[in-house]
Structures are given as structure tokens and as C-alpha cells.
Design a protein around this motif. Structure first.
Motif, mmCIF file in Angstrom:
data_model
loop_
_atom_site.group_PDB
_atom_site.id
_atom_site.type_symbol
_atom_site.label_atom_id
_atom_site.label_comp_id
_atom_site.label_asym_id
_atom_site.label_seq_id
_atom_site.Cartn_x
_atom_site.Cartn_y
_atom_site.Cartn_z
ATOM 1 N N LYS A 90 0.381 -0.935 -0.276
ATOM 2 C CA LYS A 90 0.154 0.199 -0.314
ATOM 3 C C LYS A 90 0.398 1.126 0.460
ATOM 4 C CE LYS A 90 -4.176 -1.565 0.534
ATOM 5 N NZ LYS A 90 -5.391 -0.623 -0.321
ATOM 6 N N ARG A 91 2.336 1.198 0.852
ATOM 7 C CA ARG A 91 3.472 1.961 0.683
ATOM 8 C C ARG A 91 2.363 3.380 1.216
ATOM 9 N NH1 ARG A 91 6.976 2.273 -4.107
ATOM 10 N NH2 ARG A 91 8.223 2.654 -2.358
ATOM 11 N N ARG A 92 1.420 3.795 2.371
ATOM 12 C CA ARG A 92 0.186 4.794 2.438
ATOM 13 C C ARG A 92 1.527 6.249 3.288
ATOM 14 N NH1 ARG A 92 -1.302 -0.063 4.721
ATOM 15 N NH2 ARG A 92 -4.317 0.083 3.520
ATOM 16 N N LEU A 93 2.537 5.241 3.807
ATOM 17 C CA LEU A 93 2.873 6.195 4.399
ATOM 18 C C LEU A 93 3.932 7.233 3.579
ATOM 19 C CD1 LEU A 93 4.852 7.482 7.305
ATOM 20 C CD2 LEU A 93 6.618 5.421 6.766
ATOM 21 N N GLU A 94 4.482 6.388 3.053
ATOM 22 C CA GLU A 94 4.846 7.538 1.705
ATOM 23 C C GLU A 94 4.175 8.675 0.932
ATOM 24 O OE1 GLU A 94 6.944 6.602 -2.753
ATOM 25 O OE2 GLU A 94 7.302 4.396 -1.184
ATOM 26 N N ALA A 95 3.553 7.872 0.270
ATOM 27 C CA ALA A 95 2.012 8.642 0.614
ATOM 28 C C ALA A 95 1.825 10.123 0.705
ATOM 29 C CB ALA A 95 0.964 7.987 -0.149
ATOM 30 N N PHE A 96 1.975 10.009 2.181
ATOM 31 C CA PHE A 96 1.118 10.677 3.434
ATOM 32 C C PHE A 96 2.230 12.166 3.562
ATOM 33 C CE2 PHE A 96 0.789 12.103 7.644
ATOM 34 C CZ PHE A 96 0.266 12.673 7.764
ATOM 35 N N VAL A 97 3.843 11.342 3.658
ATOM 36 C CA VAL A 97 4.848 12.131 3.334
ATOM 37 C C VAL A 97 5.185 12.725 2.451
ATOM 38 C CG1 VAL A 97 7.081 12.552 3.451
ATOM 39 C CG2 VAL A 97 5.552 10.809 5.442
ATOM 40 N N ALA A 98 4.872 12.935 1.439
ATOM 41 C CA ALA A 98 4.612 13.407 -0.296
ATOM 42 C C ALA A 98 3.234 14.397 0.029
ATOM 43 C CB ALA A 98 5.068 12.095 -1.028
ATOM 44 N N GLY A 99 2.637 14.306 0.163
ATOM 45 C CA GLY A 99 1.373 15.363 0.903
ATOM 46 C C GLY A 99 1.061 15.775 1.457
ATOM 47 N N PRO A 100 -0.139 15.279 2.424
ATOM 48 C CA PRO A 100 -0.390 16.310 3.395
ATOM 49 C C PRO A 100 0.199 16.471 4.577
ATOM 50 C CG PRO A 100 -2.107 14.196 3.596
ATOM 51 C CD PRO A 100 -1.246 14.321 2.056
ATOM 52 N N GLY A 101 1.337 15.350 5.072
ATOM 53 C CA GLY A 101 2.359 15.438 5.733
ATOM 54 C C GLY A 101 3.627 15.754 5.877
ATOM 55 N N ALA A 102 3.176 16.196 4.534
ATOM 56 C CA ALA A 102 5.054 16.753 4.384
ATOM 57 C C ALA A 102 5.477 18.359 4.947
ATOM 58 C CB ALA A 102 5.490 17.097 2.763
ATOM 59 N N ALA A 103 4.666 18.759 5.398
ATOM 60 C CA ALA A 103 4.855 19.884 6.501
ATOM 61 C C ALA A 103 4.910 19.403 7.673
ATOM 62 C CB ALA A 103 4.029 21.287 6.319
#
Length: 308
Positions: A90-103
Motif C-alpha cells: 500500500k505504501r501509505r506512509l510514503e504517500a502521506f509524507v509526499a502529500g498532506p504530511g509533508a509540512a
């Protein structure tokens, strides 16, 4: 909440934040002062378990009070890392860090370290899939977890983690220092006494964790912070770096706090805005290839910049 989310919450959720703070060795002041912090982290963790879809998760995290939002993102990082361990495709963490979690990447990675500890995975074995500079922060979260939940071994007996490199252990100790601040209820005499029991070579990183935790999480007034500085006068560069890192993280995420500014003025001799600027400047032009870890160069430049 979806049916699958309900199942995940039942399987992996943490029933009570207050119960965690009622464990042996925790100061009575810990829950009194840090209940909002603990509840925000749990909110983020359970939100990720219940529905990790980025849009849904981000909306729940953004609803948290600004000063506490970083802790919610930390909990989300913990939850997403746990889910990815079960379903790595799923690679949820990677997508989160690249998206809404970046800041919020710093607290997110702290949360990832918490998950690694719960899953008994070594942070350094996972660095390749994380940000090349900030991936080390997972070892901080790992250390926090072990000191918080395995207090007898890692706080009372001062055990050293055997599955980390010498450099990884420095971040582990920073996490231990943060855990001492929160579990000690920001009672300075108590925290200082606990640190004194560790081997002297570990004190600098333990105090950097105290600087980071007291600046980011608060819990102390100016008199208490000056007492911290008196106890740790030999480690002021590390205290200052910890506080400045907290200021940088908050400025990056846009959730500045008065207690962070106060800690920076006491430990760094400047306000949080100026302290954060030093951290940001120190990150410029870091070598892509280096025998010394880039994060260590960053830390050293930050200490030098704050002392200038």
C-alpha cells in the motif's frame, strides 16, 4: 468509520492514554500537564487506523488545535507505519509524507519510530525508504517508545540498545530524553536526577531531547526552564539545538506556540523565529555524499550558528 477501520482499531488501538501515564515511575504531574499532548497523539494514531485515506485522514488531523497538531501527525505516522507493515504494497506512509504530511515530516517520522519499536523493527534497517536527511528521526521515536513503555530496562537500568549503530544510539538517547521530560511531568529536579544516573557520555543527547521536548511540548514556565539550563549548563549547545529544532518544526508546519518561543529565548538567547532560521540556514548546501551523516553536519552547523 469503515468496518475494516473498526477491526483495525480493535486490534491495534490503545485503550486509554491516561492509563499509559499511570504506569509505575511516572510523575503525577505527567498527566496533569500533558494530557492534551497524549490525547492528540492518540487521536492521530486512531484516525490513521480507522481510515488511512489521505483526504479523510488529513481532514481529521487538521481539525486538531494548532498547537497540538504536530502530535496528531506524530500519531498518524505511527498508525500508517503500522498499517504498512501489515500491507507493505500500500505504501501509505510514503504517500502521506509526499502529500498532506509533508509540512509535518519531523513529527511524522518520530511516530514512525514509535511504530518500529512496537513492531520490534530496527529503525536503521528502514532508512533507505525514508527521507535521506530526516530518516534518522525514527531512531528518536524508537528511543522515546522504549523509555516510555520499557522504563525499568531503559530508564532505571540504563540499558543501551544493541540493534543500533553508535550514531543511531545518539538519536535513541535524544528520544529517551524526551520521554523523561514527558513522563517526569516537566518536574525539572526529577528529570535532572534521572539523567544523572546515565553514563556521562550519554548526557549531551539526553539533554538535547529535553530541550526539544520542553520547547515543542511545553509544560514549564520561565523559572523552570532556567532551572533546566542551570542543571545542564555544560550542555547548553545541545539544549539550544533541541529548542531551535522544535521552533523550526513548528514554523515549517505553521503552528507556532508561545511556549516554544519562551524556551528558545531561555536556551538559545533568541526568539523562536530567529532560532528556526538558524536551523534552516544550517541545512543549506549539505553534501550529498559524505562519510559523516548529513544530519550530523546539520546538527553541528546549527549549534555553531546558535552560538555565533
Amino acid at each position: 468509520m469503515t468496518t475494516v477501520g473498526t477491526v483495525r482499531r480493535r486490534l491495534f488501538g490503545i485503550p486509554s492514554a491516561k492509563a499509559v501515564f499511570s504506569r509505575p515511575g511516572f510523575a503525577p504531574e505527567a498527566w496533569e500537564r500533558f494530557a492534551p499532548v497524549a490525547c492528540s497523539l492518540m487521536e492521530g494514531y486512531h484516525a490513521a487506523l480507522e481510515d488511512p485515506r489521505l483526504g479523510v485522514l488529513a481532514a481529521r488531523l487538521e481539525a486538531v488545535e494548532p498547537e497540538l497538531k504536530g502530535f496528531a501527525y506524530e500519531g498518524a505516522g505511527m498508525g500508517l507505519a503500522a498499517l504498512d507493515a501489515v500491507t507493505p504494497y500500500k505504501r501509505r506512509l510514503e504517500a502521506f509524507v509526499a502529500g498532506p504530511g509533508a509540512a509535518h515530516i519531523y513529527p511524522v517520522y518520530v511516530g514512525v519510530g514509535l511504530a518500529y519499536a512496537r513492531l520490534r523493527r530496527t529503525p536503521e534497517s528502514r532508512l533507505a525508504g525514508l527521507d535521506p536527511l530526516l530518516g534518522w528521526v525514527t531512531a528518536d521515536g524508537y528511543g522515546f517508545h522504549e523509555a516510555f513503555f520499557k522504563r525499568r530496562r531503559y530508564v532505571e537500568q540504563h540499558a543501551v540498545p544493541t540493534r543500533l549503530s553508535d550514531y543511531g544510539r545518539r538519536f535513541f538517547d535524544q528520544g529517551v530524553g524526551r520521554a523523561l521530560w514527558f513522563s517526569g511531568g516537566a518536574v525539572v529536579d526529577r528529570v535532572a536526577r534521572l539523567i544523572t544516573g546515565f553514563q556521562p557520555e550519554r548526557h549531551a543527547d539526553l539533554w538535547s531531547g529535553v530541550g526539544l521536548a520542553s520547547a515543542y511540548g511545553g509544560g514549564a514556565d520561565e523559572a523552570a526552564l532556567r532551572s533546566v539550563l542551570a542543571y545542564a549548563s555544560a550542555y547548553r549547545p545541545q539544549l539550544a539545538r533541541g529548542a531551535a529544532t522544535a521552533a523550526w518544526g513548528r514554523r515549517t508546519a505553521g503552528n507556532e506556540a508561545a511556549h516554544t518561543d519562551l524556551a528558545c529565548r531561555v536556551f538559545c538567547g533568541r526568539g523562536s523565529e530567529d532560532a528556526a532560521a538558524v536551523v534552516e540556514e544550517a541545512a543549506r548546501g549539505l553534501p550529498v555524499i559524505s562519510v559523516e551523516p548529513g544530519y550530523e553536519i546539520w546538527r553541528r552547523r546549527t549549534e555553531e550558528g546558535l552560538a555565533a
